[in-house]
Design a protein around this motif. Sequence first.
Motif, short mmCIF file in Angstrom:
data_model
loop_
_atom_site.label_atom_id
_atom_site.label_comp_id
_atom_site.label_asym_id
_atom_site.label_seq_id
_atom_site.Cartn_x
_atom_site.Cartn_y
_atom_site.Cartn_z
N ASP A 80 0.85 5.33 -0.29
CA ASP A 80 1.91 4.47 -0.88
C ASP A 80 1.18 3.34 -1.48
N TYR A 81 0.98 3.19 -2.95
CA TYR A 81 0.24 1.97 -3.39
C TYR A 81 1.01 0.55 -3.20
N ASP A 82 2.47 0.81 -2.93
CA ASP A 82 3.12 -0.24 -2.43
C ASP A 82 2.81 -0.89 -1.13
N GLN A 83 2.20 -0.24 -0.29
CA GLN A 83 1.78 -0.40 1.08
C GLN A 83 0.21 -0.01 1.28
#
Length: 500
Positions: A80-83
């Motif tokens: 997950d690129y948000d994490q």
Amino acid sequence: MKKTLFTSLVLALAVTGCAGAEQPAAELTGGPTGGPSAEPAATDTGAVAWAACTDLIGPDGNTMPPDPALECGTLTVPLDYDQPDGETIDLALIRIQAAGDRIGSLVFNFGGPGGSGVDTLGRARQAFAGLGGSYDLVSFDPRGVDRSAGVKCGGKVEEMLSMASGEDPDKVSREFAAACEKDSGKVLPHVGTLDAAQDLDRIRDALGDDKLNYFGLSYGTHLGSVYATKFPDKVGRFVLDAAYDPNVTFEERALTQVKGFADAFDAFAENCVAQGCDLGKTPDAVRDTVEKLLDGLQSKPLKVGDRQLTNGLAQFAVITPLYAKATWPLLEQGVAAAVKGDGTVLLSLADTYTGRRADGTYSTAMASQQAITCADTAERPSAADTAALNEKIKKIFPMLAAEDVSTACAHWPAEGDDQAKHIDATGSDPIVVIGGKGDPATPYEWAESLTARLKTGVLVTYEGEGHGAYLSGSACVMRMVDAYLLKGTLPESGASCPAA
């Protein structure tokens, strides 16, 4: 067996690419997060440890013997690129090092969504040999595909493809989605093209290139367009062949592609008659022969060994050779044999499309295709929407119409969004976009609209048949593309190439 729109249309008409490189082919399903199994690392480049490839699948669906020219490796990226500091997955890569003076790396996506770039480059490297003198040729299994956290659905792909008469297709659709959630639930929200574009930039960095040199075919044009939108300053020499415009609705895409396949079938029938056709003496007679065969398979599938050629599988078999003019003879041979009771060729063509391997297992191609398609759109057409669409299809190309209907994304467990539909590469280097006038899967009009959306696109027109121009046999297209990729010579505005 009944043909249902869930199996024979919704999945069949997702953008599927690189027919010239892959026909006929089978795919490989790898572990959920692992890359190709390999010997101890031979060379390192950036974050990728390259080693011998040991599990590539060849055109016959069997494991290929090791080839010293092919190197495989993995690259770890965020799930997950948000994490970015959270859970990770491994992307599987393949490389063929430049034979001469090296310009840099040229990264390929051969289409899909859901196609294995690792297997395809292993099979198709001779087709791109002219580029391999100056570039390291590189490809990968995108996230959600085969070795790169490939989407698994509990063996439901075969069940879906062999749906029994009287079975509720909407129920099968729900069960398929539930199985995918059970086996791959954590991956499904993160397999969209925007995530894959961020992976592509990680690959560029790991290869040590300041800019990404890229060759995308079919769905690969969408991935390239999204990358160019998100990272315009990192665009190097880009070629997008068999262009896909994501700004179409579910219905618009389906109807446009149905018309494309109808036109391709007409061209096949005319060519077959001109060559002396086993299926009929006129194009109408050829069409009648195929339609009669498909209709008969609805009530009486054709036994092939311990398997059956059903109507739905025969539809895949008809579509598959229409992707490339070079494979039209397989359609004639397969139908002629099936009319006489031998469905071997048609079943093999269907297996090529669905990713069935020689050992009877399936790649993740069908499941990955659905997962990526549903991730890239907020649309969730209902069974009623699909039924209305089916009535329109009957008027255009009855061979692809269905008795029962469902829809691929209606019950999908992961939400989709429209972020990957936004295309604007303002500020990037020029991007060469190629559209074929006789392309059944990605019609020429999409190349025109994608070129306009990119703002930096340069359109090249191919006047011939087939899905993808570079591998069509057109020396004109190949010279133009090679001149750009190897020397930076941009095609002139309005450039066109005649049919091969």
